[in-house]
Enzyme design. Structure first.
Site: not given
Ligand code: N7H
Length: 513
Positions: A235, A377
């Site tokens: 991330d 996403h």
């Protein structure tokens, strides 16, 4: 003899602890003594950066590489530019009990140690602990700052808009309900000890003028998982590039600095005429719990049928189609069938895609989900070529909570809270975090509404509808127009707040007038 050795012991303990016990509000000499006694509180610098180098994540530019940028490095608080590279962090949420005393310590004790962007960029100036501070609307009111800051969702606070974000209010922690949080201190370092020392210093400095409402401990995951969030995906890869701010990586969205930093080119809001907000940014905080074993079970139960692939590989494929990246960070748009660790670790390649594939003449990017599903996403939260324009937030979050255990994996059930302490900076929350969550992630028709394309569905990671089941299309590569129903949320909003992260000069200026 016994009496005198006890006396010296007591004296020694007193001397060692005296600087910590200085009553808040005394003069400059006491402040100097406290700073000297507490290395983390002084402007002490470090030999090596606290920030972790994670392969595949953008690194910070040097000061010299930012000379063509208009970002005021001494005004902007450091967390706004460091992204997701912090090893340890504490979020200290507080309320102000006595505004007059609070203001005097804000100016004298805190202003000198607020970490700036320049300090984080210039390795020789990086402090032992990054200390930043931001205020909610009620916090600014408590300080007597009643200016219209220009962001229309900020004044009411996040709780007031939580239903609109799709949250279930029963899941919110009591501390976040209402508007009782006045501010947050962000503290980051490479050790919790240094952070804890700094917290002691802050509490001593503010004394009874501050009340701790809630503290959240967060940290990078250990070992090879450093830089990965709790579901296991790397991330912090895709961040916008503020024009002139270092080198642009291939695939980064180029944005005017004013889309993140208030008062700069590209900030379209009307602000107070004296310009005191310039260099600040709005901070959207969310405590997002992640149900990791339940998510993993869902991947296994719904793994698409692909000949020749093991169940584990098929579950990983589903995970990658849900997120839009494999766990290594490799984008599924570039590597649709299997993970590619080298690609995930290469910041010059891992963000260089826009879903179009001109090199494949037959590929209709607005109809073909064989590579990245429209609902993934990263495609819902930044549609790249699907939309043309974009919304830019700087993500600066960090995982919190214990590592998932084998017992939880075996029972497919979460037994301890963990998740993402989500932080997004932008110059306007209604055009940043709130817009992405509400108008994109929670909107089943976004991004394509053409009749030829089936309803895209929710963002499977963060899209929500108040706890109701959510449909998502595109996840099964064998039947991309088919729907997958998510009966539960694997990411649960436990609360949050909106803050303004003021420019550093305001700590001695507008905030304390
Ligand atoms: Fe998301 N995840 O693990 O699935 N996110 N995110 N996010 N996110 C991204 O590119 C995740 C959340 C964005 O430019 C990656 O850094 C999780 C919220 C945006 O290509 C991964 C949670 C919002 C991007 C995750 C969560 C966003 C992005 C890929 C909550 C805004 C960049 C790595 C627990 C409302 C998209 C990367 C781009 C990327 C995950 C929250 C937005 C792995 C688990 C609340 C804009």
């Amino acid at each position: 003899m016994r009496v005198s050795s006890t006396f010296f012991c007591v004296l020694a303990v007193f001397l060692a602890s005296a600087p910590e016990q200085v009553v808040a509000g005394r003069g400059g000499r006491d402040i100097a003594r406290r700073a000297a006694a507490n290395p983390a509180a002084s402007k002490g610098t470090r030999k090596t950066s606290m920030l972790k180098n994670v392969a595949g994540l953008p690194t910070l530019p040097s000061v010299a590489q930012t000379t063509s940028s208009e970002v005021p490095l001494d005004e902007v608080q450091g967390d706004i530019v460091v992204g997701m590279l912090k090893p340890q962090q504490v979020f200290y949420f507080f309320s102000i009990a006595d505004a007059t005393t609070f203001k005097s310590h804000l100016a004298s004790d805190i202003a000198p140690i607020v970490t700036t962007a320049r300090q984080m960029l210039d390795r020789t100036k990086e402090p032992l602990v990054l200390l930043n501070m931001a205020f909610s609307a009620t916090g600014l009111q408590a300080l007597g700052v009643s200016d219209d800051l220009g962001d229309f969702v900020f004044p009411a606070g996040q709780f007031a808009g939580a239903v609109g974000l799709g949250d279930t209010l029963d899941n919110w922690k009591d501390e976040f309900k209402g508007t009782g949080i006045h501010g947050v201190v962000l503290l980051a370092s490479d050790t919790k000890d240094l952070i804890n020392e700094q917290i002691k210093f802050i509490e001593t400095a503010f004394g009874a003028s501050i009340r701790k409402v809630y503290e959240l401990d967060a940290a990078m995951r250990p070992g090879d998982l450093a830089g990965h969030e709790m579901f296991g995906f790397k991330d912090g890869i895709a961040q916008p590039w503020l024009k002139g701010f270092g080198m642009k990586l291939p695939g980064q969205t180029e944005v005017d600095p004013g889309s993140v930093v208030v008062g700069l080119d590209g900030d379209f809001n009307t602000r107070p005429s004296d310009g005191w907000m310039t260099g600040g940014s709005f901070l959207a905080f969310r405590q997002l719990e992640q149900h990791v074993p339940e998510f993993n079970k869902f991947l296994i139960d719904n793994a698409p049928a692909v000949e020749g692939k093991s169940l584990e590989d098929r579950a990983n494929l589903l995970g990658a189609r849900i997120v839009g990246r494999w766990k290594s960070g490799a984008p599924i748009d570039l590597s649709p069938e299997q993970d590619d660790r080298a690609l995930g670790a290469d910041k010059n390649r891992n963000n260089n895609f826009n879903y179009t594939h001109p090199e494949i003449p037959s590929f209709a990017f607005d109809a073909d989900q064989s590579r990245c599903p429209f609902s993934a996403h990263i495609r819902k939260t930044r549609p790249r070529a699907d939309l043309g324009s974009t919304i830019s937030i700087m993500r600066s979050g960090i995982p919190y909570g214990p590592e998932p255990t084998d017992a939880e994996a075996a029972s497919n059930t979460t037994s301890a809270e963990r998740g993402l302490a989500f932080v997004a900076y932008q110059s306007d929350i209604s055009q940043g975090f709130q817009f992405i969550q509400q108008a994109w992630a929670n909107n089943p028709n976004f991004v394509f509404t053409k009749p030829s394309v089936p309803e895209v569905g929710f963002d499977p990671v963060i899209g929500q509808a108040g706890g109701a089941p959510r449909n998502v299309t595109g996840l099964d590569p064998n039947a991309p127009n088919g729907k997958t129903t998510f009966l539960k949320e694997f990411v649960v909003a436990r609360g949050g707040e909106y803050f303004f992260s003021p420019p550093v000069s305001a700590f001695k200026g507008r905030l304390v007038q």
